[in-house]
Design a protein around this motif. Structure first.
Motif, mmCIF file in Angstrom:
data_model
loop_
_atom_site.group_PDB
_atom_site.id
_atom_site.type_symbol
_atom_site.label_atom_id
_atom_site.label_comp_id
_atom_site.label_asym_id
_atom_site.label_seq_id
_atom_site.Cartn_x
_atom_site.Cartn_y
_atom_site.Cartn_z
ATOM 1 N N GLY A 209 0.925 -1.338 0.178
ATOM 2 C CA GLY A 209 0.066 0.010 -0.018
ATOM 3 C C GLY A 209 0.700 1.329 -0.046
ATOM 4 N N LEU A 210 2.033 1.342 -0.690
ATOM 5 C CA LEU A 210 2.864 2.559 -0.911
ATOM 6 C C LEU A 210 2.527 3.407 -2.022
ATOM 7 N N LEU B 230 -4.597 16.841 -4.877
ATOM 8 C CA LEU B 230 -4.467 15.700 -5.880
ATOM 9 C C LEU B 230 -3.083 15.270 -6.134
ATOM 10 N N ALA B 231 -1.974 16.661 -6.492
ATOM 11 C CA ALA B 231 -0.883 16.034 -6.519
ATOM 12 C C ALA B 231 -0.066 15.417 -5.731
ATOM 13 N N VAL B 232 -0.377 15.671 -4.058
ATOM 14 C CA VAL B 232 0.230 15.030 -3.425
ATOM 15 C C VAL B 232 -0.296 13.442 -3.103
ATOM 16 N N ALA B 233 -1.538 13.591 -3.575
ATOM 17 C CA ALA B 233 -2.391 12.149 -3.688
ATOM 18 C C ALA B 233 -1.565 11.257 -4.641
ATOM 19 N N ALA C 103 -8.870 8.726 -0.684
ATOM 20 C CA ALA C 103 -8.773 7.346 0.108
ATOM 21 C C ALA C 103 -9.971 6.567 -0.061
ATOM 22 N N ALA C 104 -11.022 7.091 -0.318
ATOM 23 C CA ALA C 104 -11.950 6.330 -1.043
ATOM 24 C C ALA C 104 -11.942 5.489 -2.301
ATOM 25 N N ALA D 250 0.274 7.820 1.348
ATOM 26 C CA ALA D 250 1.129 8.664 1.598
ATOM 27 C C ALA D 250 1.691 8.312 2.958
ATOM 28 N N SER D 251 0.767 8.039 3.913
ATOM 29 C CA SER D 251 1.394 7.596 5.209
ATOM 30 C C SER D 251 2.355 6.297 5.168
ATOM 31 N N SER D 252 2.102 5.449 4.473
ATOM 32 C CA SER D 252 2.875 4.287 4.141
ATOM 33 C C SER D 252 4.053 4.809 3.475
#
Length: 335
Positions: free
Chosen positions: A106-107, A225-228, A298-299, A312-314
């Protein structure tokens, strides 16, 4: 010119008749008040809303160049071009495809992959899902994304350095061998670049009305969106967002919000600092928009992974906390 001539005539006849001089001086003052200097008239003219738009012909030409670019680049640069998108999109569209460990843990986010998977699925629905079309469709779609990047670069350069600068900037981009070689490849960075450029165009846009929402909603949405798509985009966007919220400026771009929410690129209103209420309102708008986009991201990942995952957290946990990035090499601290 009329005012100056009247004043000159009044001065030349003042020795003969004081009354005439006074009358002419009054006429000069009246003419001056009814015909203000050209600079004053220009200052009151309504400002255009942001940089001059790129013409439709130019957009079509850029799209044509990038499509040709995609067709001429007939090689693969490295495995990431396949593992970051092609295999994952094929798995979403057709149910088969190899996944690397990054996807298993999930990275990576599926936000970047979904449009390409939908393109493949559309080919299947239309009965055009041959091996060749499925293999080449992602790169052709990426060519359209690269053309969007060129358009945003054009607008951003015009906003920063004046009309005409955009064409020069795009010319430099089109003549760059590395952009030509990698810009149409399906990397996450190739998708990140146009999204960041679009966010900067939105951030430098001046609203035509007294609300900063017209600037902050699209800027925050595109930034999120760019960060996602690629979490490292935060390193570029966060300082610029803080600069804009705190009233920073850069040459011809004024990032400040202004008391009426209208201070932005080329506004010329550099004397009015943003009030606390303006900053709080802009921060609230940006934060709410960012959270909404990140929740939607996330959805999408929940739907594709089958479980709740925060890529992003992973990504940050693997690269910064566990030191997993060392597998790809290390540099001394001063590098």
């Amino acid at each position: 010119t009329t005012s100056t001539a009247t004043v000159t005539t009044a001065a030349s006849t003042a020795a003969n008749s004081t009354a005439t001089a006074n009358g002419d001086a009054s006429s000069a003052s009246s003419a001056s008040s009814t015909n203000p200097p050209a600079s004053s008239v220009a200052a009151r003219q309504p400002q255009t809303d942001g940089p001059p738009p790129v013409g439709g012909t130019s957009v079509l030409m850029l799209l044509g160049v990038r499509l040709l670019n995609a067709l001429l680049v007939a090689t693969y640069h490295d495995p990431d071009e396949v593992w970051q998108l092609h295999e994952v999109a094929h798995r979403l569209a057709f149910g088969s495809g190899s996944l690397t460990w990054e996807w298993l843990h999930g990275l990576r986010s599926h936000v970047h992959v979904v449009p390409f998977a939908l393109c493949m699925k559309l080919l299947e629905v239309c009965g055009l899902d041959s091996a060749a079309s499925v293999a080449h469709a992602p790169r052709l779609l990426q060519a359209g994304i690269a053309a969007c990047n060129d358009v945003c670069l054009w607008k951003l350069a015009d906003a920063m350095f004046g009309p005409g600068s955009g064409a020069m900037a795009v010319g430099a981009s089109l003549s760059s061998w590395f952009v030509w070689y990698c810009g149409v490849r399906t990397y996450t960075s190739s998708a990140e670049a146009p999204i960041v450029a679009a966010a900067l165009v939105a951030l430098t846009r001046r609203p035509a009305f007294a609300s900063s929402a017209a600037r902050w909603v699209p800027a925050a949405a595109l930034g999120a969106l760019a960060v996602a798509v690629r979490p490292t985009a935060l390193l570029l966007l966060l300082p610029l967002a803080l600069c804009a919220l705190c009233g920073g400026r850069h040459q011809s771009i004024d990032f400040r919000i202004g008391r009426n929410g209208t201070g932005a690129a080329g506004s010329g209103d550099r004397s009015v600092p943003p009030s606390r209420s303006d900053g709080a309102a802009a921060l609230a708008i940006a934060a709410a928009t960012t959270l909404l986009v990140l929740f939607a991201s996330a959805a999408v990942d929940r739907l594709c992974y089958g479980r709740w995952v925060l890529p992003a957290s992973s990504f940050l946990r693997f690269n910064l906390v566990s030191g997993g990035s060392a597998y790809y090499g290390t540099h001394p601290w001063h590098w």
